[in-house]
Design a protein around this motif. Structure first.
Motif, PDB file in Angstrom:
ATOM      1  N   ARG A  45      29.800  33.373  31.491  1.00 27.79           N
ATOM      2  CA  ARG A  45      29.418  32.580  33.047  1.00 27.79           C
ATOM      3  C   ARG A  45      29.725  31.527  33.051  1.00 27.79           C
ATOM      4  N   ARG A 103      31.031  34.957  43.204  1.00 25.38           N
ATOM      5  CA  ARG A 103      30.480  36.261  42.631  1.00 25.38           C
ATOM      6  C   ARG A 103      30.710  37.254  41.368  1.00 25.38           C
ATOM      7  N   LEU A 104      31.931  36.967  41.258  1.00 23.29           N
ATOM      8  CA  LEU A 104      31.988  37.562  39.587  1.00 23.29           C
ATOM      9  C   LEU A 104      30.783  37.216  38.542  1.00 23.29           C
ATOM     10  N   ALA A 160      27.821  35.848  39.057  1.00 23.87           N
ATOM     11  CA  ALA A 160      26.901  37.008  39.508  1.00 23.87           C
ATOM     12  C   ALA A 160      26.659  37.896  38.695  1.00 23.87           C
ATOM     13  N   ARG A 161      27.365  38.471  38.213  1.00 25.61           N
ATOM     14  CA  ARG A 161      27.877  39.883  38.119  1.00 25.61           C
ATOM     15  C   ARG A 161      27.627  40.109  36.486  1.00 25.61           C
ATOM     16  N   LEU A 162      28.202  38.979  36.104  1.00 24.51           N
ATOM     17  CA  LEU A 162      27.817  38.596  34.271  1.00 24.51           C
ATOM     18  C   LEU A 162      26.435  39.329  33.675  1.00 24.51           C
ATOM     19  N   PRO A 163      26.770  40.374  32.710  1.00 22.99           N
ATOM     20  CA  PRO A 163      24.831  39.532  32.304  1.00 22.99           C
ATOM     21  C   PRO A 163      24.466  38.478  31.150  1.00 22.99           C
ATOM     22  N   GLU A 219      40.141  45.074  41.575  1.00 23.59           N
ATOM     23  CA  GLU A 219      39.235  43.655  41.929  1.00 23.59           C
ATOM     24  C   GLU A 219      39.449  42.355  40.467  1.00 23.59           C
ATOM     25  N   CYS A 225      37.466  39.397  31.481  1.00 23.89           N
ATOM     26  CA  CYS A 225      35.795  40.093  32.114  1.00 23.89           C
ATOM     27  C   CYS A 225      36.440  41.384  33.272  1.00 23.89           C
ATOM     28  N   PHE A 237      33.531  43.922  33.253  1.00 20.35           N
ATOM     29  CA  PHE A 237      32.498  44.010  33.675  1.00 20.35           C
ATOM     30  C   PHE A 237      33.589  43.812  35.513  1.00 20.35           C
ATOM     31  N   LEU A 238      35.001  43.703  35.184  1.00 25.67           N
ATOM     32  CA  LEU A 238      35.229  43.961  36.284  1.00 25.67           C
ATOM     33  C   LEU A 238      35.629  44.980  36.473  1.00 25.67           C
TER      34      LEU A 238
END
Length: 146
Positions: A19, A6-7, A9-12, A76, A66, A71-72
């Protein structure tokens, strides 16, 4: 693993290295558990569990990266760190349970050898080695001629 995916998928897209590293570290945890579970020797199992523990700790460091990079969200990140701390504690107990975490490796000889009055070797219970062994050691092999 689900948390890591899930994390990721959020990263640029520009942070491909981050990633990939997070994906590899998260994937390493269950793979090392599976491989360690299949090993019959406790030392082998403990080694793979220790590798899985290290991968979980690496995931924790990547969660910190992150969080610092933005990014987080903090909540979370804290939830992920709490979960990872429990996973690391579990692996620490698994490795210690196998009995090799703090014990140094030592070599032990199964049989000590000594010589009798004739100069022949004997095992610790006093039996002489067989004549075949003595002869095989003393007689050179014959070469086959072509």
């Amino acid at each position: 693993m689900t948390l890591a995916l899930r994390l990721v998928a959020r990263l640029p897209r520009g942070d491909r290295d981050l990633r990939d590293q997070l994906k590899r570290a998260a994937m390493s945890v269950p793979l090392n558990i599976a491989e360690g579970s299949g090993k019959p020797a406790p030392a082998d199992r403990a080694r793979f569990y220790a590798i899985a523990r290290g991968a979980a700790m690496e995931c924790g460091a990547l969660v910190d990266v992150c969080r610092v990079a933005g990014f987080l969200p903090a909540a979370e990140a804290q939830d992920a760190k709490t979960l990872l701390a429990r996973i690391v504690a579990m692996f620490t107990k698994c490795v210690a349970g196998e009995g090799i975490a703090t014990q140094p490796r030592t070599r032990t000889r199964t049989r000590t050898r000594r010589q009798d009055a004739d100069g022949r070797r004997k095992t610790e219970d006093g039996r002489r080695k067989t004549e075949e062994c003595d002869q095989a050691r003393l007689v050179p092999r014959e070469r086959s001629e072509r």
